[in-house]
Design a protein around this motif. Structure first.
Motif, PDB file in Angstrom:
ATOM      1  N   PRO A  19       0.808  -1.224   0.000  1.00  0.00           N
ATOM      2  CA  PRO A  19       0.000   0.000   0.000  1.00  0.00           C
ATOM      3  C   PRO A  19       0.842   1.274   0.000  1.00  0.00           C
ATOM      4  O   PRO A  19       0.416   2.291  -0.557  1.00  0.00           O
ATOM      5  N   ALA A  20       2.036   1.210   0.595  1.00  0.00           N
ATOM      6  CA  ALA A  20       2.889   2.403   0.602  1.00  0.00           C
ATOM      7  C   ALA A  20       3.252   2.835  -0.815  1.00  0.00           C
ATOM      8  O   ALA A  20       3.458   4.025  -1.085  1.00  0.00           O
ATOM      9  N   ASN A  21       3.302   1.878  -1.733  1.00  0.00           N
ATOM     10  CA  ASN A  21       3.667   2.188  -3.109  1.00  0.00           C
ATOM     11  C   ASN A  21       2.539   2.841  -3.904  1.00  0.00           C
ATOM     12  O   ASN A  21       2.735   3.237  -5.058  1.00  0.00           O
ATOM     13  N   HIS A  22       1.363   2.968  -3.286  1.00  0.00           N
ATOM     14  CA  HIS A  22       0.291   3.699  -3.955  1.00  0.00           C
ATOM     15  C   HIS A  22       0.661   5.166  -4.143  1.00  0.00           C
ATOM     16  O   HIS A  22       0.050   5.871  -4.951  1.00  0.00           O
ATOM     17  N   ALA A  23       1.680   5.620  -3.424  1.00  0.00           N
ATOM     18  CA  ALA A  23       2.146   6.997  -3.555  1.00  0.00           C
ATOM     19  C   ALA A  23       3.059   7.195  -4.765  1.00  0.00           C
ATOM     20  O   ALA A  23       3.418   8.328  -5.087  1.00  0.00           O
ATOM     21  N   LEU A  24       3.433   6.100  -5.438  1.00  0.00           N
ATOM     22  CA  LEU A  24       4.293   6.214  -6.617  1.00  0.00           C
ATOM     23  C   LEU A  24       3.490   6.759  -7.791  1.00  0.00           C
ATOM     24  O   LEU A  24       2.424   6.240  -8.115  1.00  0.00           O
ATOM     25  N   PRO A  25       3.987   7.768  -8.476  1.00  0.00           N
ATOM     26  CA  PRO A  25       3.255   8.290  -9.631  1.00  0.00           C
ATOM     27  C   PRO A  25       3.423   7.391 -10.857  1.00  0.00           C
ATOM     28  O   PRO A  25       4.539   7.055 -11.244  1.00  0.00           O
ATOM     29  N   ASP A  26       2.288   6.988 -11.414  1.00  0.00           N
ATOM     30  CA  ASP A  26       2.258   6.228 -12.668  1.00  0.00           C
ATOM     31  C   ASP A  26       3.376   5.183 -12.743  1.00  0.00           C
ATOM     32  O   ASP A  26       4.244   5.229 -13.621  1.00  0.00           O
ATOM     33  N   PRO A  27       3.361   4.188 -11.836  1.00  0.00           N
ATOM     34  CA  PRO A  27       4.494   3.262 -11.733  1.00  0.00           C
ATOM     35  C   PRO A  27       4.642   2.305 -12.917  1.00  0.00           C
ATOM     36  O   PRO A  27       3.690   2.027 -13.646  1.00  0.00           O
ATOM     37  N   ASP A  28       5.862   1.794 -13.039  1.00  0.00           N
ATOM     38  CA  ASP A  28       6.218   0.837 -14.075  1.00  0.00           C
ATOM     39  C   ASP A  28       5.846  -0.575 -13.619  1.00  0.00           C
ATOM     40  O   ASP A  28       5.425  -0.800 -12.480  1.00  0.00           O
ATOM     41  N   LEU A  92      -5.495   8.063  -6.517  1.00  0.00           N
ATOM     42  CA  LEU A  92      -4.191   7.852  -5.911  1.00  0.00           C
ATOM     43  C   LEU A  92      -3.090   8.210  -6.910  1.00  0.00           C
ATOM     44  O   LEU A  92      -3.292   8.106  -8.123  1.00  0.00           O
ATOM     45  N   PRO A  93      -1.911   8.609  -6.429  1.00  0.00           N
ATOM     46  CA  PRO A  93      -0.821   8.923  -7.365  1.00  0.00           C
ATOM     47  C   PRO A  93      -0.527   7.796  -8.353  1.00  0.00           C
ATOM     48  O   PRO A  93      -0.243   8.047  -9.524  1.00  0.00           O
ATOM     49  N   CYS A  94      -0.625   6.552  -7.886  1.00  0.00           N
ATOM     50  CA  CYS A  94      -0.329   5.427  -8.778  1.00  0.00           C
ATOM     51  C   CYS A  94      -1.363   5.270  -9.881  1.00  0.00           C
ATOM     52  O   CYS A  94      -1.108   4.607 -10.892  1.00  0.00           O
ATOM     53  N   ASP A  95      -2.537   5.864  -9.702  1.00  0.00           N
ATOM     54  CA  ASP A  95      -3.617   5.726 -10.676  1.00  0.00           C
ATOM     55  C   ASP A  95      -3.852   6.995 -11.492  1.00  0.00           C
ATOM     56  O   ASP A  95      -4.841   7.092 -12.215  1.00  0.00           O
ATOM     57  N   ILE A  96      -2.959   7.969 -11.354  1.00  0.00           N
ATOM     58  CA  ILE A  96      -3.028   9.192 -12.142  1.00  0.00           C
ATOM     59  C   ILE A  96      -1.923   9.139 -13.188  1.00  0.00           C
ATOM     60  O   ILE A  96      -0.748   8.969 -12.873  1.00  0.00           O
ATOM     61  N   GLY A  97      -2.303   9.285 -14.432  1.00  0.00           N
ATOM     62  CA  GLY A  97      -1.366   9.098 -15.525  1.00  0.00           C
ATOM     63  C   GLY A  97      -0.416  10.256 -15.731  1.00  0.00           C
ATOM     64  O   GLY A  97      -0.590  11.358 -15.186  1.00  0.00           O
ATOM     65  N   SER A  98       0.588  10.021 -16.525  1.00  0.00           N
ATOM     66  CA  SER A  98       1.593  11.027 -16.862  1.00  0.00           C
ATOM     67  C   SER A  98       1.017  12.015 -17.888  1.00  0.00           C
ATOM     68  O   SER A  98      -0.003  11.757 -18.523  1.00  0.00           O
ATOM     69  N   SER A  99       1.692  13.128 -18.047  1.00  0.00           N
ATOM     70  CA  SER A  99       1.246  14.144 -18.996  1.00  0.00           C
ATOM     71  C   SER A  99       1.370  13.629 -20.425  1.00  0.00           C
ATOM     72  O   SER A  99       2.176  12.724 -20.710  1.00  0.00           O
ATOM     73  N   PRO A 100       0.599  14.197 -21.343  1.00  0.00           N
ATOM     74  CA  PRO A 100       0.743  13.798 -22.749  1.00  0.00           C
ATOM     75  C   PRO A 100       2.166  13.983 -23.257  1.00  0.00           C
ATOM     76  O   PRO A 100       2.658  13.159 -24.044  1.00  0.00           O
ATOM     77  N   GLN A 101       2.835  15.035 -22.791  1.00  0.00           N
ATOM     78  CA  GLN A 101       4.203  15.289 -23.236  1.00  0.00           C
ATOM     79  C   GLN A 101       5.157  14.192 -22.766  1.00  0.00           C
ATOM     80  O   GLN A 101       6.004  13.717 -23.527  1.00  0.00           O
ATOM     81  N   ALA A 102       5.026  13.789 -21.487  1.00  0.00           N
ATOM     82  CA  ALA A 102       5.896  12.738 -20.955  1.00  0.00           C
ATOM     83  C   ALA A 102       5.646  11.407 -21.660  1.00  0.00           C
ATOM     84  O   ALA A 102       6.583  10.655 -21.961  1.00  0.00           O
ATOM     85  N   LEU A 103       4.390  11.111 -21.943  1.00  0.00           N
ATOM     86  CA  LEU A 103       4.077   9.862 -22.645  1.00  0.00           C
ATOM     87  C   LEU A 103       4.626   9.876 -24.069  1.00  0.00           C
ATOM     88  O   LEU A 103       5.100   8.851 -24.571  1.00  0.00           O
ATOM     89  N   ALA A 104       4.579  11.032 -24.701  1.00  0.00           N
ATOM     90  CA  ALA A 104       5.109  11.139 -26.060  1.00  0.00           C
ATOM     91  C   ALA A 104       6.609  10.892 -26.093  1.00  0.00           C
ATOM     92  O   ALA A 104       7.130  10.250 -27.008  1.00  0.00           O
ATOM     93  N   VAL A 105       7.313  11.384 -25.064  1.00  0.00           N
ATOM     94  CA  VAL A 105       8.755  11.169 -24.991  1.00  0.00           C
ATOM     95  C   VAL A 105       9.067   9.688 -24.777  1.00  0.00           C
ATOM     96  O   VAL A 105       9.974   9.124 -25.393  1.00  0.00           O
ATOM     97  N   GLU A 106       8.289   9.031 -23.917  1.00  0.00           N
ATOM     98  CA  GLU A 106       8.567   7.639 -23.556  1.00  0.00           C
ATOM     99  C   GLU A 106       8.109   6.650 -24.617  1.00  0.00           C
ATOM    100  O   GLU A 106       8.801   5.659 -24.898  1.00  0.00           O
ATOM    101  N   PHE A 107       6.938   6.901 -25.209  1.00  0.00           N
ATOM    102  CA  PHE A 107       6.351   5.906 -26.114  1.00  0.00           C
ATOM    103  C   PHE A 107       6.300   6.344 -27.578  1.00  0.00           C
ATOM    104  O   PHE A 107       6.097   5.510 -28.457  1.00  0.00           O
ATOM    105  N   GLY A 108       6.474   7.631 -27.824  1.00  0.00           N
ATOM    106  CA  GLY A 108       6.345   8.126 -29.186  1.00  0.00           C
ATOM    107  C   GLY A 108       7.417   7.672 -30.154  1.00  0.00           C
ATOM    108  O   GLY A 108       7.104   7.272 -31.287  1.00  0.00           O
ATOM    109  N   PRO A 109       8.700   7.702 -29.764  1.00  0.00           N
ATOM    110  CA  PRO A 109       9.761   7.398 -30.735  1.00  0.00           C
ATOM    111  C   PRO A 109       9.653   6.024 -31.387  1.00  0.00           C
ATOM    112  O   PRO A 109       9.992   5.865 -32.566  1.00  0.00           O
ATOM    113  N   ALA A 110       9.191   5.006 -30.650  1.00  0.00           N
ATOM    114  CA  ALA A 110       9.112   3.657 -31.217  1.00  0.00           C
ATOM    115  C   ALA A 110       7.967   3.524 -32.211  1.00  0.00           C
ATOM    116  O   ALA A 110       7.951   2.589 -33.029  1.00  0.00           O
TER     117      ALA A 110
END
Length: 264
Positions: A19-28, A92-110
């Motif tokens: 449960p402590a990890n629910h504070a992690l933002p958009d975890p892997d 919860l932080p773990c259930d709130i997604g990343s910004s569109p910009q951050a997702l584009a950087v992580e997933f866009g290039p592939a």
């Protein structure tokens, strides 16, 4: 031609460990989560029939889709379409997604993830006007939107490909899956869902084009695979379980913004 919806809960994420990890933002995903994806990839029997892959835009669902259904993606020009309405319930932080910009950087290039539906505000679960604030009314509304959207996706495919069934894989979250399927069998407040990590079930649309709810019905083959000859809950039992779970979570979470939180 029927449209088949294969619903998948994401693999284990770091927030699932404690449960402590629910504070992690958009975890892997955890290493075990990646192993679960590899196992799903090996055992899912319908890769060759999949026509679409859609997923919640949270990182754990996108990675589950990319890893588990790599055979579909590498053998065609298909992409994973990120759909904000499939995101998890809770604020919860773990259930709130990343910004569109951050997702584009992580997933866009592939080039394997289509992020065109992920716009500013998709991860806003606090503003009164946001459709993603976790109230009963808004959760049921977006679950309905997601079902209608997938039904239309299947219709368009079948119109363009006469005689071929649409098979849509949708990777989403344990809490939201109960709203999406309108099935509360197995729901457990302590873990928020009756679905295991990388569990998958297959559905058809229960009504015709006139069904505004676009209700889903689990296929007989899917039910037999996971439950054998066991009987499902009656409609009354479903409603009682839904009401009890909602009431308990409302009491424990209290108010958020303009309504009560009913996710975990």
């Amino acid at each position: 031609m029927p449209t088949y919806i294969h619903l998948v809960r994401h693999a284990q994420g770091f927030h699932n460990l404690t449960p402590a990890n629910h504070a992690l933002p958009d975890p892997d995903l955890t290493p075990l989560g990646r192993e679960q994806c590899a196992q799903l990839q090996r055992t899912f029997p319908l890769h060759a029939q999949v026509t679409h892959i859609v997923a919640s835009p949270l990182r754990r669902t996108l990675y589950t889709a990319l890893l588990s259904f790599a055979p579909v993606l590498t053998s065609s020009d298909k992409q994973v379409t990120a759909v904000p309405d499939l995101q998890e319930v809770a604020p919860l932080p773990c259930d709130i997604g990343s910004s569109p910009q951050a997702l584009a950087v992580e997933f866009g290039p592939a080039g394997q993830v289509d992020l065109r539906l992920v716009t500013e505000g998709w991860n806003d679960k606090e503003s009164a006007g946001s459709p993603y604030v976790p109230t009963v009314e808004k959760l049921e509304a977006r679950a309905r939107r997601a079902r209608v959207w997938m039904r239309e996706l299947g219709r368009r495919f079948e119109a363009e490909n006469p005689g071929v069934d649409a098979h849509i894989v949708a990777v989403t979250h344990g809490g939201f899956l109960h709203f999406l399927t309108q099935d509360w069998d197995g729901a457990d407040h302590s873990k928020g869902t009756g679905w295991d990590n990388t569990e998958w079930r297959s559905y058809e649309f229960a009504g015709g084009d006139e069904d505004e709810e676009a209700r889903l019905r689990e296929t007989e083959r899917s039910w037999r695979r996971r439950r054998g000859s066991e009987k499902g809950l009656t409609e009354t039992e479903q409603m009682e379980l839904r009401a009890a779970l909602h009431s308990r979570v409302e009491r424990e979470w209290g108010n958020l913004g303009q309504g009560k939180v009913i996710g975990v």
